[in-house]
Design a protein around this motif. Structure first.
Motif, PDB file in Angstrom:
ATOM      1  N   HIS A  10       0.947  -1.332   0.020  1.00 32.41           N
ATOM      2  CA  HIS A  10       0.008  -0.075   0.052  1.00 32.41           C
ATOM      3  C   HIS A  10       0.809   1.170   0.031  1.00 32.41           C
ATOM      4  CE1 HIS A  10      -2.896  -2.931   1.641  1.00 32.41           C
ATOM      5  NE2 HIS A  10      -3.786  -2.511   0.697  1.00 32.41           N
ATOM      6  N   VAL A  11       1.998   1.096   0.591  1.00 31.41           N
ATOM      7  CA  VAL A  11       2.861   2.325   0.767  1.00 31.41           C
ATOM      8  C   VAL A  11       3.665   2.390  -0.689  1.00 31.41           C
ATOM      9  CG1 VAL A  11       5.252   3.192   1.566  1.00 31.41           C
ATOM     10  CG2 VAL A  11       3.488   2.365   3.228  1.00 31.41           C
ATOM     11  N   ASN A  12       3.845   1.446  -1.339  1.00 31.49           N
ATOM     12  CA  ASN A  12       4.323   1.466  -2.648  1.00 31.49           C
ATOM     13  C   ASN A  12       3.475   1.823  -3.872  1.00 31.49           C
ATOM     14  OD1 ASN A  12       6.650   0.763  -4.594  1.00 31.49           O
ATOM     15  ND2 ASN A  12       5.162  -0.787  -5.181  1.00 31.49           N
ATOM     16  N   ALA A  13       2.225   1.634  -3.541  1.00 34.69           N
ATOM     17  CA  ALA A  13       1.294   2.311  -4.534  1.00 34.69           C
ATOM     18  C   ALA A  13       1.134   3.913  -4.205  1.00 34.69           C
ATOM     19  CB  ALA A  13      -0.062   1.558  -4.489  1.00 34.69           C
ATOM     20  N   TRP A  14       0.972   4.152  -3.069  1.00 31.31           N
ATOM     21  CA  TRP A  14       1.025   5.544  -2.701  1.00 31.31           C
ATOM     22  C   TRP A  14       2.233   6.219  -3.193  1.00 31.31           C
ATOM     23  CZ3 TRP A  14       3.998   7.468   1.617  1.00 31.31           C
ATOM     24  CH2 TRP A  14       3.534   9.115   1.980  1.00 31.31           C
ATOM     25  N   VAL A  15       3.386   5.827  -2.893  1.00 29.70           N
ATOM     26  CA  VAL A  15       4.574   6.608  -3.496  1.00 29.70           C
ATOM     27  C   VAL A  15       4.444   6.672  -4.862  1.00 29.70           C
ATOM     28  CG1 VAL A  15       7.060   6.118  -3.614  1.00 29.70           C
ATOM     29  CG2 VAL A  15       6.067   5.661  -1.444  1.00 29.70           C
ATOM     30  N   ALA A  16       4.193   5.715  -5.659  1.00 30.91           N
ATOM     31  CA  ALA A  16       4.090   5.781  -7.154  1.00 30.91           C
ATOM     32  C   ALA A  16       3.115   6.749  -7.522  1.00 30.91           C
ATOM     33  CB  ALA A  16       3.593   4.441  -7.650  1.00 30.91           C
ATOM     34  N   ASP A  17       2.123   7.024  -6.986  1.00 28.34           N
ATOM     35  CA  ASP A  17       1.114   7.863  -7.151  1.00 28.34           C
ATOM     36  C   ASP A  17       1.538   9.333  -6.719  1.00 28.34           C
ATOM     37  OD1 ASP A  17      -1.120   9.745  -6.628  1.00 28.34           O
ATOM     38  OD2 ASP A  17      -2.298   7.955  -7.149  1.00 28.34           O
ATOM     39  N   ILE A  18       1.949   9.538  -5.765  1.00 28.50           N
ATOM     40  CA  ILE A  18       2.170  10.919  -5.481  1.00 28.50           C
ATOM     41  C   ILE A  18       3.711  11.584  -6.034  1.00 28.50           C
ATOM     42  CG2 ILE A  18       1.223  10.976  -3.061  1.00 28.50           C
ATOM     43  CD1 ILE A  18       3.997  10.691  -1.722  1.00 28.50           C
ATOM     44  N   MET A  19       4.440  10.551  -6.386  1.00 28.99           N
ATOM     45  CA  MET A  19       5.633  10.688  -7.053  1.00 28.99           C
ATOM     46  C   MET A  19       5.474  11.174  -8.687  1.00 28.99           C
ATOM     47  SD  MET A  19       7.811  10.900  -4.771  1.00 28.99           S
ATOM     48  CE  MET A  19       9.083  11.427  -5.589  1.00 28.99           C
ATOM     49  N   ALA A  20       4.298  10.650  -9.253  1.00 25.90           N
ATOM     50  CA  ALA A  20       3.995  11.201 -10.528  1.00 25.90           C
ATOM     51  C   ALA A  20       3.208  12.484 -10.683  1.00 25.90           C
ATOM     52  CB  ALA A  20       2.942   9.777 -11.072  1.00 25.90           C
ATOM     53  N   ARG A  21       3.014  12.950  -9.538  1.00 24.70           N
ATOM     54  CA  ARG A  21       2.328  14.433  -9.611  1.00 24.70           C
ATOM     55  C   ARG A  21       3.048  15.483 -10.547  1.00 24.70           C
ATOM     56  NH1 ARG A  21      -2.545  14.455  -7.412  1.00 24.70           N
ATOM     57  NH2 ARG A  21      -2.389  17.037  -7.474  1.00 24.70           N
ATOM     58  N   PRO A  22       2.470  16.025 -11.459  1.00 26.16           N
ATOM     59  CA  PRO A  22       3.003  16.902 -12.317  1.00 26.16           C
ATOM     60  C   PRO A  22       3.660  18.060 -11.812  1.00 26.16           C
ATOM     61  CG  PRO A  22       0.937  16.379 -13.266  1.00 26.16           C
ATOM     62  CD  PRO A  22       0.948  15.824 -12.139  1.00 26.16           C
ATOM     63  N   ALA A  23       3.235  18.457 -10.624  1.00 27.43           N
ATOM     64  CA  ALA A  23       3.883  19.602  -9.899  1.00 27.43           C
ATOM     65  C   ALA A  23       5.127  19.245  -9.402  1.00 27.43           C
ATOM     66  CB  ALA A  23       3.094  19.803  -8.448  1.00 27.43           C
ATOM     67  N   TRP A  24       5.355  17.725  -9.070  1.00 22.98           N
ATOM     68  CA  TRP A  24       6.647  17.375  -8.588  1.00 22.98           C
ATOM     69  C   TRP A  24       7.560  17.398  -9.959  1.00 22.98           C
ATOM     70  CZ3 TRP A  24       9.945  17.837  -5.077  1.00 22.98           C
ATOM     71  CH2 TRP A  24      11.256  16.821  -5.033  1.00 22.98           C
ATOM     72  N   ALA A  25       7.116  16.941 -11.050  1.00 23.52           N
ATOM     73  CA  ALA A  25       7.958  16.943 -12.245  1.00 23.52           C
ATOM     74  C   ALA A  25       8.545  18.330 -12.517  1.00 23.52           C
ATOM     75  CB  ALA A  25       7.278  16.497 -13.486  1.00 23.52           C
ATOM     76  N   LYS A  26       7.686  19.484 -12.197  1.00 27.41           N
ATOM     77  CA  LYS A  26       8.329  20.538 -12.406  1.00 27.41           C
ATOM     78  C   LYS A  26       9.241  21.254 -11.415  1.00 27.41           C
ATOM     79  CE  LYS A  26       3.895  22.341 -14.384  1.00 27.41           C
ATOM     80  NZ  LYS A  26       2.662  23.395 -13.985  1.00 27.41           N
ATOM     81  N   VAL A  27       9.323  20.789 -10.240  1.00 23.93           N
ATOM     82  CA  VAL A  27      10.276  20.899  -9.221  1.00 23.93           C
ATOM     83  C   VAL A  27      11.519  20.224  -9.808  1.00 23.93           C
ATOM     84  CG1 VAL A  27      10.953  20.691  -6.926  1.00 23.93           C
ATOM     85  CG2 VAL A  27       8.814  21.030  -7.371  1.00 23.93           C
ATOM     86  N   LEU A  28      11.305  19.186 -10.117  1.00 19.67           N
ATOM     87  CA  LEU A  28      12.687  18.463 -10.870  1.00 19.67           C
ATOM     88  C   LEU A  28      13.257  19.209 -11.906  1.00 19.67           C
ATOM     89  CD1 LEU A  28      11.527  14.596 -10.311  1.00 19.67           C
ATOM     90  CD2 LEU A  28      13.090  15.793  -8.936  1.00 19.67           C
ATOM     91  N   ALA A  29      12.360  19.742 -12.825  1.00 17.59           N
ATOM     92  CA  ALA A  29      12.931  20.346 -13.968  1.00 17.59           C
ATOM     93  C   ALA A  29      13.662  21.731 -13.608  1.00 17.59           C
ATOM     94  CB  ALA A  29      11.674  20.858 -14.601  1.00 17.59           C
ATOM     95  N   LEU A  30      12.997  22.221 -12.480  1.00 24.46           N
ATOM     96  CA  LEU A  30      13.691  23.507 -11.782  1.00 24.46           C
ATOM     97  C   LEU A  30      15.144  23.261 -11.154  1.00 24.46           C
ATOM     98  CD1 LEU A  30      13.509  26.549 -11.019  1.00 24.46           C
ATOM     99  CD2 LEU A  30      12.387  25.831  -9.049  1.00 24.46           C
ATOM    100  N   ARG A  31      15.166  22.118 -10.592  1.00 27.70           N
ATOM    101  CA  ARG A  31      16.316  21.488  -9.927  1.00 27.70           C
ATOM    102  C   ARG A  31      17.431  21.412 -10.835  1.00 27.70           C
ATOM    103  NH1 ARG A  31      15.790  16.293  -6.329  1.00 27.70           N
ATOM    104  NH2 ARG A  31      14.824  17.770  -5.003  1.00 27.70           N
ATOM    105  N   LYS A  32      17.180  20.859 -12.301  1.00 26.45           N
ATOM    106  CA  LYS A  32      18.108  20.687 -13.310  1.00 26.45           C
ATOM    107  C   LYS A  32      18.434  22.039 -13.793  1.00 26.45           C
ATOM    108  CE  LYS A  32      16.358  16.045 -14.305  1.00 26.45           C
ATOM    109  NZ  LYS A  32      15.680  15.175 -15.293  1.00 26.45           N
TER     110      LYS A  32
END
Length: 214
Positions: A192-214
């Protein structure tokens, strides 16, 4: 120019909590990179924003805030009608979300942040060798917390209920780092934690943070 300014470092877990929150809310902001290697965070200008000399610092017009959880709660409430609703309007639902925000602060973050420091930041930034004894101790502490999460997430899709909330968002930056390390097994071994992690890590907002980090 955007009225919102974030002073921080893109590799900083607390800074990334604020950035992810702003992206979830579809808000424009100015990101000001604090040159910590030059001790900018200890100089008068930054100390006028955060008197403790720690990142992040936050400005929204004439409002100045520090401490990432306070900042994100302000963003979630003040911009409630923008983007993702991160704190429910219903009082009881909001109380559940706020409870898990406290859990993240007091139970999850202490061992998780120490593991990020030992397994990620030390190697990336050349801050010394990883302390294996500390890693073993903090993984054992985090495992106990994640066991509780597994039981909670067997009952609801997210920590605060059936909708993504600020309680989930605050976990993303640290988990993002730890998924690149041996500690990922703590999440992957609990379905259940694994499914939750996969879900929240796929948020478009987080992808934007990672892009800013690069």
């Amino acid at each position: 120019m955007a009225s919102i300014k974030v002073h921080g470092l893109a590799l900083s877990v607390p800074t990334c909590k604020v950035l992810a929150c702003l992206y979830e809310k579809d808000l424009e902001f100015e990101f000001i990179n604090v040159k910590m290697h030059e001790a900018e965070h200890k100089k008068p200008h930054f100390l006028s924003i955060n008197p403790f000399g720690q990142i992040p610092g936050f400005q929204d017009g004439d409002l100045i805030l520090f401490e990432s959880r306070a900042i994100t709660q302000y963003i979630a409430r003040n911009y409630a009608n923008n983007g993702t609703q991160l704190i429910p309007q219903d009082i009881k639902e909001a109380a559940t979300v706020l409870t898990w925000i406290e859990v993240e602060s007091h139970h999850f973050d202490p061992p998780a942040s120490k593991l990020v420091y030992e397994l990620c930041l030390k190697p990336k930034l050349g801050w010394g060798e990883t302390d294996a004894a500390v890693v073993e101790q903090k993984e054992a502490e985090l495992a106990k917390v994640v066991d509780i999460y597994e039981k909670k997430l067997a009952q609801s899709k997210y920590l605060g209920g059936e909708s993504f909330s600020l309680a989930d968002l605050l976990h993303i930056p640290a988990i993002g780092f730890l998924l690149e390390t041996q500690t990922k097994e703590l999440f992957e071994s609990r379905p259940h934690v694994n499914a939750w992690v996969a879900d929240i890590m796929a948020r478009p907002a987080w992808a934007k943070v990672l892009a800013l980090r690069k």
